[in-house]
Write an enzyme that holds these catalytic residues in place. Structure first.
Site, PDB file in Angstrom:
ATOM      1  CG  HIS A 141      -2.429 -18.308  50.916  1.00  0.00           C
ATOM      2  ND1 HIS A 141      -0.977 -18.246  51.120  1.00  0.00           N
ATOM      3  CD2 HIS A 141      -2.476 -19.106  50.131  1.00  0.00           C
ATOM      4  CE1 HIS A 141      -0.491 -19.460  50.521  1.00  0.00           C
ATOM      5  NE2 HIS A 141      -1.518 -20.144  49.976  1.00  0.00           N
ATOM      6  CB  ALA A 142      -8.064 -18.513  52.253  1.00  0.00           C
TER       7      ALA A 142
END
Length: 131
Positions: free
Chosen positions: A50-51
């Site tokens: 994820h970011a």
């Protein structure tokens, strides 16, 4: 990769055992709002994927080793963390994955924001549109 850097932490050597320190705004460029750790990762498993829209993180291998794979949508870079006196600064807007955890590894993550599910980008195609 802009803003990504390995930071060497203060290290105090002593015959009784060594000590390292992380101070907000001194060793890392943000106020620490949250701390968490990852441990007991089964062989072959990955973490992350994820970011963050706003959150920055500082990742330290307190014990053992693991890889942090960072991706800014144009390039990927792998950082192997295996020393407790080095940490990886990951700015907001960078996709990250963690894998290749050694037995008994312990990853400490210091975050610039409190947990907010809305800050996460968990779909890579959405991430590419975001950047």
């Amino acid at each position: 990769m802009d803003g990504v850097q390995i930071i060497q932490l203060q290290k105090y050597l002593d015959a009784r055992g060594n000590l390292s320190v992380i101070e907000q705004f001194k060793d890392i460029p943000f106020k620490i709002e949250r701390s968490y750790w990852i441990y007991d990762v089964p062989g072959g498993e990955k973490r992350g994927g994820h970011a963050y829209r706003e959150n920055q993180e500082f990742i330290v291998a307190l014990s053992g080793s693991f890889d942090v794979i960072l991706d800014n949508g144009k390039e990927k870079e792998t950082f192997h963390l295996n020393r407790s006196y080095y940490g990886l600064l990951v700015p907001k807007g960078i996709w990250r994955e963690m894998d290749n955890f050694s037995t008994n590894s312990l990853a400490l993550i210091l975050a610039s924001t409190k947990y907010d599910e809305n800050d996460y980008i968990r779909d890579y195609q959405e991430y590419l549109r975001f950047i």
